[in-house]
Scaffold this active site. Structure first.
Site, mmCIF file in Angstrom:
data_model
loop_
_atom_site.group_PDB
_atom_site.id
_atom_site.type_symbol
_atom_site.label_atom_id
_atom_site.label_comp_id
_atom_site.label_asym_id
_atom_site.label_seq_id
_atom_site.Cartn_x
_atom_site.Cartn_y
_atom_site.Cartn_z
ATOM 1 N N THR A 57 4.501 -60.372 21.918
ATOM 2 C CA THR A 57 4.542 -61.798 22.254
ATOM 3 C C THR A 57 3.440 -62.179 23.230
ATOM 4 N N GLY B 48 8.976 -55.961 28.340
ATOM 5 C CA GLY B 48 9.826 -55.362 29.367
ATOM 6 C C GLY B 48 9.190 -54.104 29.938
ATOM 7 N N GLU C 142 13.520 -60.654 19.979
ATOM 8 C CA GLU C 142 13.588 -59.898 18.723
ATOM 9 C C GLU C 142 13.779 -60.832 17.550
HETATM 10 C C1 LIG Z 1 17.711 -46.132 24.301
HETATM 11 C C2 LIG Z 1 18.193 -47.213 23.368
HETATM 12 C C3 LIG Z 1 17.735 -47.029 21.884
HETATM 13 C C4 LIG Z 1 18.201 -48.184 20.997
HETATM 14 C C5 LIG Z 1 17.516 -49.475 21.387
HETATM 15 C C6 LIG Z 1 18.165 -50.682 20.831
HETATM 16 C C7 LIG Z 1 18.006 -51.911 21.727
HETATM 17 C C8 LIG Z 1 16.581 -52.120 22.205
HETATM 18 C C9 LIG Z 1 16.422 -53.482 22.840
HETATM 19 C C10 LIG Z 1 15.021 -53.630 23.379
HETATM 20 C C11 LIG Z 1 14.864 -54.937 24.127
HETATM 21 C C12 LIG Z 1 14.112 -55.883 23.284
HETATM 22 C C13 LIG Z 1 13.310 -56.824 24.120
HETATM 23 C C14 LIG Z 1 12.625 -57.824 23.235
HETATM 24 C C15 LIG Z 1 11.548 -57.457 22.478
HETATM 25 C C16 LIG Z 1 10.913 -58.458 21.627
HETATM 26 O O1 LIG Z 1 11.303 -59.604 21.563
HETATM 27 S S1 LIG Z 1 9.622 -57.844 20.695
HETATM 28 C C17 LIG Z 1 8.989 -59.289 19.866
HETATM 29 C C18 LIG Z 1 9.950 -59.786 18.800
HETATM 30 N N1 LIG Z 1 9.338 -60.837 18.051
HETATM 31 C C19 LIG Z 1 9.836 -61.298 16.905
HETATM 32 O O2 LIG Z 1 10.898 -60.917 16.445
HETATM 33 C C20 LIG Z 1 8.974 -62.309 16.198
HETATM 34 C C21 LIG Z 1 9.727 -62.992 15.075
HETATM 35 N N2 LIG Z 1 8.797 -63.377 14.016
HETATM 36 C C22 LIG Z 1 8.717 -62.632 12.860
HETATM 37 O O3 LIG Z 1 9.383 -61.651 12.633
HETATM 38 C C23 LIG Z 1 7.732 -63.154 11.825
HETATM 39 O O4 LIG Z 1 6.746 -63.947 12.440
HETATM 40 C C24 LIG Z 1 8.446 -63.995 10.721
HETATM 41 C C25 LIG Z 1 9.259 -65.098 11.331
HETATM 42 C C26 LIG Z 1 9.310 -63.070 9.924
HETATM 43 C C27 LIG Z 1 7.391 -64.619 9.851
HETATM 44 O O5 LIG Z 1 6.479 -63.617 9.543
HETATM 45 P P1 LIG Z 1 5.317 -63.939 8.512
HETATM 46 O O6 LIG Z 1 4.330 -62.823 8.537
HETATM 47 O O7 LIG Z 1 4.805 -65.329 8.769
HETATM 48 O O8 LIG Z 1 6.070 -63.846 7.141
HETATM 49 P P2 LIG Z 1 6.565 -65.009 6.184
HETATM 50 O O9 LIG Z 1 5.348 -65.731 5.653
HETATM 51 O O10 LIG Z 1 7.631 -65.813 6.833
HETATM 52 O O11 LIG Z 1 7.214 -64.127 5.016
HETATM 53 C C28 LIG Z 1 6.343 -63.345 4.189
HETATM 54 C C29 LIG Z 1 7.184 -62.294 3.489
HETATM 55 O O12 LIG Z 1 7.419 -61.224 4.389
HETATM 56 C C30 LIG Z 1 8.807 -60.944 4.455
HETATM 57 N N3 LIG Z 1 9.112 -60.428 5.771
HETATM 58 C C31 LIG Z 1 8.939 -61.055 6.955
HETATM 59 N N4 LIG Z 1 9.331 -60.255 7.959
HETATM 60 C C32 LIG Z 1 9.754 -59.100 7.397
HETATM 61 C C33 LIG Z 1 10.286 -57.884 7.930
HETATM 62 N N5 LIG Z 1 10.476 -57.721 9.232
HETATM 63 N N6 LIG Z 1 10.590 -56.913 7.054
HETATM 64 C C34 LIG Z 1 10.418 -57.090 5.728
HETATM 65 N N7 LIG Z 1 9.934 -58.219 5.145
HETATM 66 C C35 LIG Z 1 9.609 -59.208 5.998
HETATM 67 C C36 LIG Z 1 9.457 -62.261 4.172
HETATM 68 O O13 LIG Z 1 10.789 -62.077 3.750
HETATM 69 C C37 LIG Z 1 8.564 -62.800 3.077
HETATM 70 O O14 LIG Z 1 8.907 -62.167 1.883
HETATM 71 P P3 LIG Z 1 8.794 -62.996 0.519
HETATM 72 O O15 LIG Z 1 9.767 -64.139 0.631
HETATM 73 O O16 LIG Z 1 9.142 -62.011 -0.542
HETATM 74 O O17 LIG Z 1 7.363 -63.513 0.453
HETATM 75 C C1 LIG Z 2 14.626 -61.570 27.886
HETATM 76 C C2 LIG Z 2 13.458 -61.485 26.929
HETATM 77 C C3 LIG Z 2 12.811 -60.276 26.741
HETATM 78 C C4 LIG Z 2 11.707 -60.196 25.890
HETATM 79 N N1 LIG Z 2 11.057 -58.996 25.741
HETATM 80 C C5 LIG Z 2 9.972 -58.937 24.942
HETATM 81 C C6 LIG Z 2 9.248 -57.705 24.810
HETATM 82 O O1 LIG Z 2 9.610 -56.703 25.412
HETATM 83 N N2 LIG Z 2 8.144 -57.677 24.009
HETATM 84 C C7 LIG Z 2 7.715 -58.790 23.325
HETATM 85 O O2 LIG Z 2 6.711 -58.705 22.603
HETATM 86 N N3 LIG Z 2 8.396 -59.985 23.413
HETATM 87 C C8 LIG Z 2 9.492 -60.071 24.196
HETATM 88 N N4 LIG Z 2 10.182 -61.260 24.313
HETATM 89 C C9 LIG Z 2 9.650 -62.462 23.658
HETATM 90 C C10 LIG Z 2 10.477 -62.859 22.441
HETATM 91 O O3 LIG Z 2 10.254 -61.968 21.386
HETATM 92 C C11 LIG Z 2 10.117 -64.287 22.033
HETATM 93 O O4 LIG Z 2 10.473 -65.154 23.090
HETATM 94 C C12 LIG Z 2 10.861 -64.676 20.767
HETATM 95 O O5 LIG Z 2 10.302 -63.999 19.661
HETATM 96 C C13 LIG Z 2 10.808 -66.197 20.502
HETATM 97 O O6 LIG Z 2 9.468 -66.619 20.362
HETATM 98 P P1 LIG Z 2 8.912 -67.811 21.280
HETATM 99 O O7 LIG Z 2 9.275 -67.525 22.667
HETATM 100 O O8 LIG Z 2 7.491 -68.012 20.892
HETATM 101 O O9 LIG Z 2 9.744 -69.090 20.838
HETATM 102 P P2 LIG Z 2 9.254 -70.201 19.779
HETATM 103 O O10 LIG Z 2 9.150 -69.595 18.427
HETATM 104 O O11 LIG Z 2 8.101 -70.940 20.338
HETATM 105 O O12 LIG Z 2 10.588 -71.112 19.778
HETATM 106 C C14 LIG Z 2 10.611 -72.398 20.352
HETATM 107 C C15 LIG Z 2 11.407 -73.305 19.411
HETATM 108 O O13 LIG Z 2 10.653 -73.451 18.207
HETATM 109 C C16 LIG Z 2 11.484 -73.196 17.084
HETATM 110 N N5 LIG Z 2 10.693 -72.666 15.971
HETATM 111 C C17 LIG Z 2 9.676 -71.778 16.031
HETATM 112 N N6 LIG Z 2 9.202 -71.514 14.800
HETATM 113 C C18 LIG Z 2 9.937 -72.245 13.931
HETATM 114 C C19 LIG Z 2 9.948 -72.426 12.507
HETATM 115 N N7 LIG Z 2 9.068 -71.763 11.718
HETATM 116 N N8 LIG Z 2 10.853 -73.263 11.971
HETATM 117 C C20 LIG Z 2 11.743 -73.919 12.757
HETATM 118 N N9 LIG Z 2 11.784 -73.811 14.113
HETATM 119 C C21 LIG Z 2 10.893 -72.993 14.676
HETATM 120 C C22 LIG Z 2 12.474 -72.155 17.589
HETATM 121 O O14 LIG Z 2 13.658 -72.141 16.773
HETATM 122 C C23 LIG Z 2 12.766 -72.676 18.999
HETATM 123 O O15 LIG Z 2 13.746 -73.680 18.925
HETATM 124 C C24 LIG Z 2 11.273 -61.359 25.185
HETATM 125 C C25 LIG Z 2 11.929 -62.580 25.371
HETATM 126 C C26 LIG Z 2 13.028 -62.649 26.236
HETATM 127 C C27 LIG Z 2 13.735 -63.961 26.425
#
Ligand SMILES: CCCCCCCCCCCCC/C=C/C(=O)SCCNC(=O)CCNC(=O)[C@H](O)C(C)(C)COP(=O)(O)OP(=O)(O)OC[C@H]1O[C@@H](n2cnc3c(N)ncnc32)[C@H](O)[C@@H]1OP(=O)(O)O
Ligand SMILES: Cc1cc2nc3c(=O)[nH]c(=O)nc-3n(C[C@H](O)[C@H](O)[C@H](O)COP(=O)(O)OP(=O)(O)OC[C@H]3O[C@@H](n4cnc5c(N)ncnc54)[C@H](O)[C@@H]3O)c2cc1C
Length: 596
Positions: A79, A118, A362
């Site tokens: 992110t 994190g 996530e």
């Molecule tokens: C010791 C413990 C061990 C266990 C641990 C467990 C817990 C650990 C917790 C850790 C703490 C976490 C802290 C937080 C971390 C984070 O937040 S990391 C960052 C997370 N960020 C996101 O999740 C971002 C979300 N966005 C996306 O996933 C993508 O941008 C999207 C929304 C999916 C869009 O992607 P895009 O490339 O634009 O694809 P599309 O055009 O929408 O779709 C194209 C096709 O791809 C398919 N697809 C998309 N994603 C996936 C996927 N993940 N896997 C498989 N396929 C995927 C999608 O379905 C489309 O398919 P078709 O319809 O067939 O074209």
């Molecule tokens: C506690 C915490 C820990 C985190 N840890 C990590 C980490 O370790 N590593 C890391 O990489 N990231 C981490 N993140 C970031 C996290 O993955 C992002 O905040 C999350 O993926 C949401 O993306 P964003 O913040 O850009 O929100 P945005 O996507 O900008 O969301 C803002 C608004 O826009 C809307 N929106 C966005 N796209 C669309 C769409 N296509 N259609 C309709 N509505 C839409 C959303 O629904 C939401 O209402 C963490 C976040 C938090 C809160």
């Protein structure tokens, strides 16, 4: 505070390592050390899984032992300030320089700064960085790189690295989430994680994986894990709230009777017993989802990615709904504890702040449900073309002839009712998209105009999956249990179905033959079931078997000494160290004397 948290984190990690236990246990034991989160969670939660999922065997042989022995401490920096959801829009670049066989990492502008990872703020010395890969002037999209950001001896940021902590948040305040910027920072070619794509020495890009989204694999893994995490989090919260409700006595419904336990109020049972059921529902569904996940991984090891789309759809909606339900129900547990539920010492605020974050990280709730909806609409269209449906969408067949499902208020009948709602809502979305296209919209606009309905259809699909899995798994797992245990667990799964049927009467009226009389019957059955569960309520949360050290709650300790614990914690507050705060002498007294 940070020093204490790091010490606890290492005691937790090294202690468990000595016991040779696996990471899920590590995750669970960390709860005994942290009310919020460990600064090492990302190391084991995403850094290690990404090395396993995105590296070649040779790269794993280099990096995995270092990570598992904590010789390097990592995080996952995807992110950015400007983008979290839209991964393809990430701005950090990694440009290959064939003359030195290096990638040059750049943070083009402020919005490109990595933000949130994190452990990045002060703890990690390595991280996985998602950056747009450029080679020979062509951009190949976001790819994962392993990057050392701090000196492993001095912990000083390396030249060209700008890193720090992002500041206080609603929760997660022990996770030292950080920011990270690169100024022409060079890394070896070999630091591109090359399982799914490679760059040769001369800069040729070689696509390895058949499926374009395997780079997103770590997120699928974490989403699957989070469903289990939510079950655990909710089980802790409802243990606290039910035990407190058994201790707390309040009001006098009958003039000549003593104040009753608040747990005897039907409204309190309505708030809390769905939390017990939901913890069970999510635990069983998470185990089912994990088995689905490992099955897909096995297929992919054989080169077959056909089952990946369904896994992505399932993990997306189950992560979205489990985190949303858990956040809402933990807050409901807090409401059920009155003022004392608002005390930090109850641990309900910390549990809520952790859960509500998972609704966003996530993968944001709305965005992931729309991913599921994309799969549902695609499946409907494939059904129209006579192609086979995947197992979790078999229920769509029943909607083919468009006949309304006849309402049947047995548990199995209610599950079929939720199938009918999901099928009906998906069909309505397809109809809406087609109507907009017929009115001249292009597909993208027609999709956007239907997204509110699409989110609802994905939620309905997810609810139908949870209801079916919860019901089936309860029947399977209790087959050998005593009649008593079987009866109580059957009551919980029935309660879940009745609760959600009453929550979704509008949909059931629309897509089944449910009548007003049926709704009255559902309400009566639901209320009667609450009374049946009441005698077992405390036993049911005791069965979650949380030690007091893990619950960390003045309200939820096993011995029920709530008021004594609340007072003990209050007296520890720094403000109580002196009878008169020095602020009185500095500010209040001068003010009272008109001297301010
Ligand atoms: C010791 C413990 C061990 C266990 C641990 C467990 C817990 C650990 C917790 C850790 C703490 C976490 C802290 C937080 C971390 C984070 O937040 S990391 C960052 C997370 N960020 C996101 O999740 C971002 C979300 N966005 C996306 O996933 C993508 O941008 C999207 C929304 C999916 C869009 O992607 P895009 O490339 O634009 O694809 P599309 O055009 O929408 O779709 C194209 C096709 O791809 C398919 N697809 C998309 N994603 C996936 C996927 N993940 N896997 C498989 N396929 C995927 C999608 O379905 C489309 O398919 P078709 O319809 O067939 O074209
Ligand atoms: C506690 C915490 C820990 C985190 N840890 C990590 C980490 O370790 N590593 C890391 O990489 N990231 C981490 N993140 C970031 C996290 O993955 C992002 O905040 C999350 O993926 C949401 O993306 P964003 O913040 O850009 O929100 P945005 O996507 O900008 O969301 C803002 C608004 O826009 C809307 N929106 C966005 N796209 C669309 C769409 N296509 N259609 C309709 N509505 C839409 C959303 O629904 C939401 O209402 C963490 C976040 C938090 C809160």
């Amino acid at each position: 505070m940070y020093g204490q948290i790091v010490r606890d984190g290492l005691v937790n990690v090294t202690g468990i390592e000595d016991l040779g236990l696996t990471s899920p246990v590590l995750q669970r034991t960390s709860d005994a050390f942290f009310k919020e989160i460990s600064p090492f969670l990302l190391h084991f939660g995403m850094f290690v899984p990404t090395i396993i999922g995105q590296c070649t065997p040779e790269q794993q042989a280099k990096w995995l032992p270092l990570a598992m022995d904590l010789k390097i401490i990592g995080t996952y920096a995807q992110t950015e300030l400007g983008h979290g959801t839209f991964i393809r829009g990430l701005e950090t670049t990694a440009t290959y320089d064939a003359s030195t066989e290096q990638f040059i990492l750049k943070t083009p502008k402020l919005s490109s700064y990595k933000w949130w990872a994190g452990g990045l703020g002060k703890t990690a010395n390595h991280c996985i960085v998602l950056a747009q890969l450029y080679t020979k002037g062509v951009c190949h999209g976001p790819h994962p790189f392993i990057v050392q950001i701090r000196d492993t001896e001095t912990h000083m940021p390396l030249p060209g690295i700008k890193v720090g902590e992002i500041g206080p948040k609603l929760g997660f305040n022990t996770a030292d989430n950080g920011f990270l910027g690169f100024e022409d920072f060079r890394i070896p070619r070999e630091n591109l994680m090359m399982k799914n794509a490679q760059v040769t020495k001369d800069g040729t890009y070689v696509k390895v994986a058949r499926h374009g989204k395997l780079t997103y694999g770590t997120m699928v893994f974490v989403r699957v894990m989070l469903v289990s995490d939510m079950a655990y989090c909710l089980a802790k919260a409802v243990t606290i709230a039910v035990r407190y409700s058994a201790v707390r006595r309040q009001s006098q419904p009958k003039p000549d009777q003593p104040e009753p336990q608040v747990l005897d109020y039907l409204t309190q049972q309505h708030k809390l017993f769905i939390c017990i059921s939901t913890a069970h529902a999510m635990k069983l569904t998470s185990t089912w989802l994990w088995n689905t996940f490992t099955g897909v991984l096995a297929d992919m090891r054989d080169g077959n990615t056909d089952t990946l789309p369904e896994l992505h759809a399932l993990s997306s909606c189950l992560k979205a709904i489990s985190t949303s339900d858990t956040s809402a129900l933990i807050e409901q547990c807090r409401f059920a504890c009155g003022g004392h539920g608002y005390m930090y010492s109850s641990n309900l605020p910390a549990l809520y702040s952790f859960a509500t974050a998972t609704r966003t990280y996530e993968g944001d709730y709305t965005v992931l449900l729309l991913q599921t909806a994309r799969f549902l609409v695609k499946s409907w269209e494939q059904m129209d073309e006579g192609k086979p449906l995947t197992p979790t969408l078999a229920y769509l067949e029943q909607s083919r002839n468009g006949s309304q499902v006849s309402w049947d208020d047995s548990p199995e009948g209610i599950v079929r009712g939720f199938d009918a709602v999901a099928a009906g809502r998906i069909g309505a979305c397809v109809k809406s998209i087609r109507k907009h296209i017929n009115n001249g919209m292009d597909y993208e606009d027609a999709w956007q105009m239907t997204t509110v309905q699409l989110v609802g259809a994905a939620e309905a699909h997810c609810r139908a999956v949870i209801c079916r899995v919860y019901r089936d798994e309860t029947a399977r797992l209790t087959a050998g249990c005593s009649p008593g245990v079987k009866a109580v667990l059957d009551q919980l799964s029935t309660l879940y179905l009745l609760y959600w049927a009453l929550e979704r009467t509008g949909d059931l009226l629309r897509f089944s033959s449910l009548s007003e009389r049926d709704i009255e019957n559902l309400q009566a059955r639901y209320e009667a079931l609450l009374l049946k569960i009441r005698p077992n309520a405390v036993g049911l949360v005791d069965a979650f078997d949380f030690r007091d050290e893990v619950l960390m709650s003045t309200l939820g300790s096993y011995d029920g000494r709530v008021y004594e614990r609340l007072m003990e914690e209050a007296l520890k507050t720094p403000l109580n160290r002196e009878p008169v705060s020095d602020s009185f002498h500095k500010y209040i007294k001068p003010m009272m004397q008109g001297k301010l």
